[in-house]
Each structure stands twice: as structure tokens, then as C-alpha cells.
Design an enzyme around this catalytic site. Structure first.
Site, PDB file in Angstrom:
ATOM      1  CG  ASP A   7     -65.316  94.105  63.976  1.00 53.71           C
ATOM      2  OD1 ASP A   7     -65.068  92.892  64.163  1.00 53.71           O
ATOM      3  OD2 ASP A   7     -66.478  94.513  63.803  1.00 53.71           O
ATOM      4  CB  SER A   8     -65.485  91.642  60.162  1.00 48.12           C
ATOM      5  OG  SER A   8     -66.520  91.723  61.126  1.00 48.12           O
ATOM      6  N   GLY A  40     -68.107  85.741  60.026  1.00 51.08           N
ATOM      7  CA  GLY A  40     -68.566  84.563  60.791  1.00 51.08           C
ATOM      8  C   GLY A  40     -68.823  83.321  59.964  1.00 51.08           C
ATOM      9  CB  CYS A  70     -63.014  90.951  65.156  1.00 55.80           C
ATOM     10  SG  CYS A  70     -63.909  89.750  64.164  1.00 55.80           S
ATOM     11  CD  GLU A 151     -71.211  95.848  59.605  1.00 59.86           C
ATOM     12  OE1 GLU A 151     -70.997  96.684  58.718  1.00 59.86           O
ATOM     13  OE2 GLU A 151     -70.522  95.745  60.641  1.00 59.86           O
ATOM     14  CB  THR A 184     -66.971  93.333  68.902  1.00 62.50           C
ATOM     15  OG1 THR A 184     -66.699  93.088  67.512  1.00 62.50           O
ATOM     16  CG2 THR A 184     -65.852  92.759  69.755  1.00 62.50           C
ATOM     17  CG  HIS A 185     -71.048  93.282  64.626  1.00 62.40           C
ATOM     18  ND1 HIS A 185     -69.777  92.810  64.386  1.00 62.40           N
ATOM     19  CD2 HIS A 185     -71.366  94.074  63.559  1.00 62.40           C
ATOM     20  CE1 HIS A 185     -69.355  93.275  63.212  1.00 62.40           C
ATOM     21  NE2 HIS A 185     -70.299  94.055  62.700  1.00 62.40           N
TER      22      HIS A 185
HETATM   23  N1  DGL Z   1     -67.480  91.495  65.235  1.00 67.06           N
HETATM   24  C1  DGL Z   1     -67.119  90.181  64.974  1.00 67.06           C
HETATM   25  C2  DGL Z   1     -66.825  89.304  66.167  1.00 67.06           C
HETATM   26  O1  DGL Z   1     -66.569  89.828  67.229  1.00 67.06           O
HETATM   27  C3  DGL Z   1     -67.315  89.484  63.687  1.00 67.06           C
HETATM   28  C4  DGL Z   1     -68.624  89.504  63.065  1.00 67.06           C
HETATM   29  C5  DGL Z   1     -68.602  88.954  61.656  1.00 67.06           C
HETATM   30  O2  DGL Z   1     -67.995  89.577  60.813  1.00 67.06           O
HETATM   31  O3  DGL Z   1     -69.206  87.891  61.421  1.00 67.06           O
HETATM   32  O4  DGL Z   1     -66.827  88.114  66.074  1.00 67.06           O
END
Ligand code: DGL
Length: 258
Positions: A7-8, A40, A70, A151, A184-185
Site C-alpha cells: 500500500d502507499s 490519491g 490500495c 497516517e 484501504t485507510h
Molecule cells: N490506501 C489507499 C487506497 O486504498 C491510498 C491512499 C493514498 O495514498 O492516497 O486508495
């Protein structure tokens, strides 16, 4: 053998939690691109390049499958990664279909990053779901600041509640009785989301990803012992940034992961 999860940032740990629930013995190596989070608001090209690079790092561990945990990276890069990775690649996309199944009012709010909502892959998913559920209206919202809340470990502070309330209120005014968490966050913000939208159905995709992974692993392996549960499976954390900081955040978000 190990599964690689990417993931990011720390959001993919919500998918890790779901994988551990259905495949408790599975060893996981998790790579967070914390030096580049959030994705994003990045360009398609940047997301593609970073995702390929991070997946290549995971492949160095000789993983038996890759999970792009992600939505943003899946939307922009999963086809490219699949074309090149020598193992099965599982991605994640907003749960529009379960959202359509859950709604009673016929209005579903979709919360995701701007890059996910602008992607061709999302447009195609929306087109398919609309064809299956023509009576359902989907209202998209790019949730500003939600990734940063996770985060920074502020998942249920007064500021988090206010940010989330401001994002969710317009969707509720439009009659949404179901919210799809298309990043996913966002599952880590669940209690603040529930406080802002009491009684609303919340759709998460982690458990579906875990099921898909289990299905792919059975296809990918001929040795059933490989997928047998062993209780001591470990989670190894890696990142493009400060790995100690990631470990501290993981301990907070996923206290049971150890
Ligand atoms: N967790 C991420 C997703 O599912 C990305 C969030 C991000 O880095 O902007 O889209």
C-alpha cells in the site's frame, strides 16, 4: 511461503487484518511507500511507477502472491503489474456491488481518493454495477484528509470526527443509507464514520480480498500444506521511509498483529 502486501502507507494493514483472519498461518511481508504517501493526489504515471517499484521490492522476498492493498494503485497499475509479475496479483476496488446489495434507500455514497474516482477502471466498475443495479444511485466523494488522519495515528480524535462529519454530511443529505469505503485507510476511521453516520451500512472490502487471495492460492499451489494454518505466522514490515515509524503505527492500528 510469504505473501507480499503493498500500500502507499498504513492503509493496507486493514487488508492484512482480513487476511490474517482467514489465513491465520500465512506469513506476510508488507511494504508501505511511506516516502510517497498519499497517492490519491498524484498523477497516474507517478502511481504506476511507484507501484511497480514497490511490487518489485516485494518480489525480492520470493512471495507466492502479491496483494495490491490500495484502491488507488490497483486502479492505475494492476494491469501493468499483472503483465510482468511471475505470481498471482490480487487488487482491491471499491465495493460498489455489495453497496448496491445493501442499500434500502437506493442511494450509495462512495468514499475514495480523487485518483481512484478519476480512473478509467472505476468508471468501468461503475458502468457494470449500474447495468446490474439500475435503480441505485452512486454518489462519489473524494475524502480530503482522511488518509493523513490514519497516517498520523489520529483515527478517532475530535479533529478526525469533524473532518469525517464534514465529508459524510452531504452524502447523508442526498439520502445515502450505505457508505462504501473505497480506500484501504478508511476502515481505521470506522468508529468516527459510524459516529458521523449512525445507522448507515458501511461496506469494507478487506474480507473479500482475503477470500479472493485464498481462492487464488489454491489455484496457484499444488501442495495443500503450503496454505495450512500455523498460528505463529509473522508480519514483516518494510517501507520506503521510516520503518520504525511504520512499526509504531502498525502496533497502534493492528495491535493483534505482533
Ligand atoms: N490506501 C489507499 C487506497 O486504498 C491510498 C491512499 C493514498 O495514498 O492516497 O486508495
Amino acid at each position: 511461503m510469504t505473501i507480499g502486501v503493498f500500500d502507499s502507507g498504513a492503509g493496507g494493514l486493514s487488508v492484512v487484518a482480513a487476511i490474517r483472519a482467514s489465513l491465520p498461518g500465512q506469513e506476510i511481508v508488507y511494504f508501505a511507500d511511506t516516502a510517497f504517501v498519499p497517492y490519491g493526489s498524484r498523477s497516474d504515471g507517478e502511481i504506476l511507477d511507484r507501484t511497480r517499484l514497490c511490487c518489485a521490492r516485494l518480489l525480492e522476498h520470493d512471495v507466492r502472491a502479491l496483494v495490491i492493498a490500495c484502491n488507488t494503485a490497483t486502479a492505475n497499475a494492476i494491469d501493468a503489474v499483472r503483465a510482468w509479475a511471475p505470481v498471482p496479483v490480487v487488487g482491491v476496488e471499491p465495493g460498489l456491488r455489495p453497496g448496491a446489495a445493501a442499500t434500502r434507500s437506493g442511494v450509495v455514497g462512495v468514499l475514495a481518493t480523487a485518483a481512484t474516482l478519476a480512473s478509467r477502471r472505476y468508471a468501468e466498475l461503475l458502468r457494470r454495477t449500474r447495468a446490474e443495479a439500475p435503480g441505485v444511485r452512486f454518489i462519489e466523494h473524494a475524502a480530503q484528509g482522511w488518509v493523513e488522519l490514519v497516517e498520523s495515528g489520529q483515527t478517532d480524535t475530535p479533529d478526525a470526527r469533524e473532518t469525517i462529519r464534514a465529508s459524510v454530511a452531504p452524502l447523508l443529505r442526498e439520502g445515502a443509507d450505505t457508505l462504501v469505503l473505497g480506500c484501504t485507510h478508511y476502515p481505521f476511521l470506522r468508529s468516527a464514520i459510524e459516529a458521523a453516520a449512525p445507522g448507515v451500512a458501511i461496506v469494507e472490502t478487506g474480507p473479500a480480498i482475503a477470500r479472493e487471495l485464498a481462492r487464488r492460492l489454491r489455484i496457484a499451489t499444488s501442495n495443500p500444506r503450503d496454505s495450512a494454518a500455523s498460528p505463529a505466522a509473522r508480519l514483516r514490515l518494510e517501507s520506503s521511509g521510516d520503518v520504525d515509524r511504520l512499526a509504531a503505527l502498525a502496533a497502534r492500528l493492528l495491535p493483534e498483529a505482533g
